[in-house]
Write a protein that holds these residues in place. Structure first.
Motif, PDB file in Angstrom:
ATOM      1  N   PRO A 229       2.077  17.571 156.323  1.00 31.85           N
ATOM      2  CA  PRO A 229       1.168  17.054 155.297  1.00 31.85           C
ATOM      3  C   PRO A 229      -0.314  17.253 155.596  1.00 31.85           C
ATOM      4  O   PRO A 229      -1.166  16.853 154.815  1.00 31.85           O
ATOM      5  CB  PRO A 229       1.495  15.563 155.291  1.00 31.85           C
ATOM      6  CG  PRO A 229       1.842  15.267 156.719  1.00 31.85           C
ATOM      7  CD  PRO A 229       2.586  16.494 157.201  1.00 31.85           C
ATOM      8  N   GLU A 236      -0.402  11.497 151.511  1.00 32.44           N
ATOM      9  CA  GLU A 236      -0.218  10.104 151.937  1.00 32.44           C
ATOM     10  C   GLU A 236      -0.306   9.142 150.760  1.00 32.44           C
ATOM     11  O   GLU A 236       0.442   8.158 150.712  1.00 32.44           O
ATOM     12  CB  GLU A 236      -1.263   9.737 152.990  1.00 32.44           C
ATOM     13  CG  GLU A 236      -0.976  10.341 154.349  1.00 32.44           C
ATOM     14  CD  GLU A 236      -1.777   9.689 155.458  1.00 32.44           C
ATOM     15  OE1 GLU A 236      -2.644   8.840 155.156  1.00 32.44           O
ATOM     16  OE2 GLU A 236      -1.526  10.023 156.634  1.00 32.44           O
ATOM     17  N   ARG A 237      -1.184   9.427 149.811  1.00 32.03           N
ATOM     18  CA  ARG A 237      -1.298   8.546 148.643  1.00 32.03           C
ATOM     19  C   ARG A 237       0.018   8.489 147.861  1.00 32.03           C
ATOM     20  O   ARG A 237       0.432   7.435 147.375  1.00 32.03           O
ATOM     21  CB  ARG A 237      -2.413   9.044 147.717  1.00 32.03           C
ATOM     22  CG  ARG A 237      -2.731   8.077 146.567  1.00 32.03           C
ATOM     23  CD  ARG A 237      -3.535   8.761 145.451  1.00 32.03           C
ATOM     24  NE  ARG A 237      -4.698   9.474 145.923  1.00 32.03           N
ATOM     25  CZ  ARG A 237      -5.894   8.919 146.130  1.00 32.03           C
ATOM     26  NH1 ARG A 237      -6.065   7.614 145.929  1.00 32.03           N
ATOM     27  NH2 ARG A 237      -6.905   9.659 146.540  1.00 32.03           N
ATOM     28  N   GLY A 240       3.309   8.370 151.214  1.00 35.64           N
ATOM     29  CA  GLY A 240       3.237   7.387 152.279  1.00 35.64           C
ATOM     30  C   GLY A 240       2.715   7.974 153.574  1.00 35.64           C
ATOM     31  O   GLY A 240       2.394   9.153 153.668  1.00 35.64           O
ATOM     32  N   LYS A 241       2.652   7.127 154.589  1.00 33.46           N
ATOM     33  CA  LYS A 241       2.106   7.533 155.885  1.00 33.46           C
ATOM     34  C   LYS A 241       3.216   7.951 156.847  1.00 33.46           C
ATOM     35  O   LYS A 241       4.399   7.797 156.559  1.00 33.46           O
ATOM     36  CB  LYS A 241       1.290   6.382 156.483  1.00 33.46           C
ATOM     37  CG  LYS A 241       0.062   5.992 155.660  1.00 33.46           C
ATOM     38  CD  LYS A 241      -0.759   4.922 156.359  1.00 33.46           C
ATOM     39  CE  LYS A 241      -1.974   4.521 155.514  1.00 33.46           C
ATOM     40  NZ  LYS A 241      -2.910   5.645 155.353  1.00 33.46           N
ATOM     41  N   ASN A 242       2.793   8.516 157.973  1.00 32.91           N
ATOM     42  CA  ASN A 242       3.703   8.930 159.046  1.00 32.91           C
ATOM     43  C   ASN A 242       4.754   9.918 158.539  1.00 32.91           C
ATOM     44  O   ASN A 242       5.951   9.786 158.807  1.00 32.91           O
ATOM     45  CB  ASN A 242       4.385   7.709 159.679  1.00 32.91           C
ATOM     46  CG  ASN A 242       3.380   6.742 160.269  1.00 32.91           C
ATOM     47  OD1 ASN A 242       2.435   7.145 160.940  1.00 32.91           O
ATOM     48  ND2 ASN A 242       3.575   5.449 159.999  1.00 32.91           N
ATOM     49  N   LEU A 243       4.271  10.912 157.802  1.00 28.80           N
ATOM     50  CA  LEU A 243       5.155  11.918 157.225  1.00 28.80           C
ATOM     51  C   LEU A 243       5.549  12.961 158.278  1.00 28.80           C
ATOM     52  O   LEU A 243       4.768  13.268 159.176  1.00 28.80           O
ATOM     53  CB  LEU A 243       4.463  12.597 156.049  1.00 28.80           C
ATOM     54  CG  LEU A 243       4.137  11.671 154.864  1.00 28.80           C
ATOM     55  CD1 LEU A 243       3.199  12.366 153.881  1.00 28.80           C
ATOM     56  CD2 LEU A 243       5.413  11.215 154.166  1.00 28.80           C
TER      57      LEU A 243
END
Length: 251
Positions: A229, A236-237, A240-243
């Motif tokens: 990413p 992230e938007r 999500g996070k920690n992709l």
């Protein structure tokens, strides 16, 4: 020795793909629009090829003769910037022809002349810009031909995956990453190179080929960002996070 065909091999990402594949032990065919275009040593030229022309696939098939292909990478593309205030009909048609229509006719010719090995891989270089889910209000609109043609190419790849499935031909769409190329410079995106984490085409090519080498037939018809990413502004938007890396992208 495996054999690969790279469509659009004369510069930028396509040029670097041929270098990486050659280093990895492939016999390489590369298409160029002109015989004057430079190719790396060891790459066998097929030219002149304008992939947006209907006869391009047939010309490529003739040039290949009876050579079976283990890997096809359709890299040719066009990016012409536009806005809602100033859309350009001819530019949009040109983008759709090269990005979304041409792969159908190339695949048709290679399949019906029995030039695709079984198993083999047929890769469409598209873009996260073709993901409908990743287009947000915050990012805004515009560039209809670019985004629309990439989304259409993703659909083409999904349908080809269905048509090719029983022959063991794996079709995958790839977002290779944001790159420091003449194409991105030509639409003014060089001002985002640093902030957007743009990489040199050679780096993106190595990541792409490493990822392609891991693909299995169970992944046919899917859409991926081999570099994860890191250069996808809305990832992230939306996701999500920690992709993970590689990242499977949504349609």
């Amino acid at each position: 020795m495996p054999t690969a065909l790279v469509i659009g091999a004369s510069r930028g990402f396509g040029y670097e793909l041929t270098k990486v594949l050659h280093a990895d032990g492939y016999r390489i065919f590369g298409t160029t629009r002109s015989s004057d275009n430079q190719l790396p040593p060891g790459v066998e030229r097929i030219s002149p090829i304008d992939i947006s022309q209907e006869e391009a696939g047939a010309k490529i098939a003739v040039a290949l003769g009876e050579t079976k292909l283990d890997l096809v990478i359709v890299n040719a593309g066009i990016f012409k910037k536009e806005s809602f205030a100033e859309p350009n009909f001819e530019d949009e048609v040109e983008m759709y022809k090269a990005v979304a229509i041409a792969p159908v006719f190339l695949a048709h010719e290679l399949y019906h002349t029995d030039l695709l090995a079984s198993p083999s891989k047929f890769i469409l270089i598209t873009s996260e810009g073709g993901s409908i889910k990743l287009r947000t209000k915050e990012e805004g609109g515009g560039n209809y031909g670019h985004h629309g043609s990439k989304a259409a190419a993703n659909m083409v790849g999904k349908l080809l995956a269905n048509d090719f499935y029983d022959k063991g031909i794996t079709v995958t769409m790839i977002h290779p990453g944001f790159m420091r190329t003449e194409m991105t410079r030509g639409v003014g995106y060089d001002k985002y190179w640093d902030s957007g984490g743009a990489v040199e085409p050679a780096v993106a090519a190595r990541s792409a080929i490493d990822f392609i080498s891991t693909l299995t037939h169970e992944q046919t018809g899917t859409f991926w960002a081999p570099r994860g990413p890191r250069d996808i502004g809305e990832a992230e938007r939306v996701l999500g996070k920690n992709l993970p890396t590689p990242l499977e992208l949504p349609w």
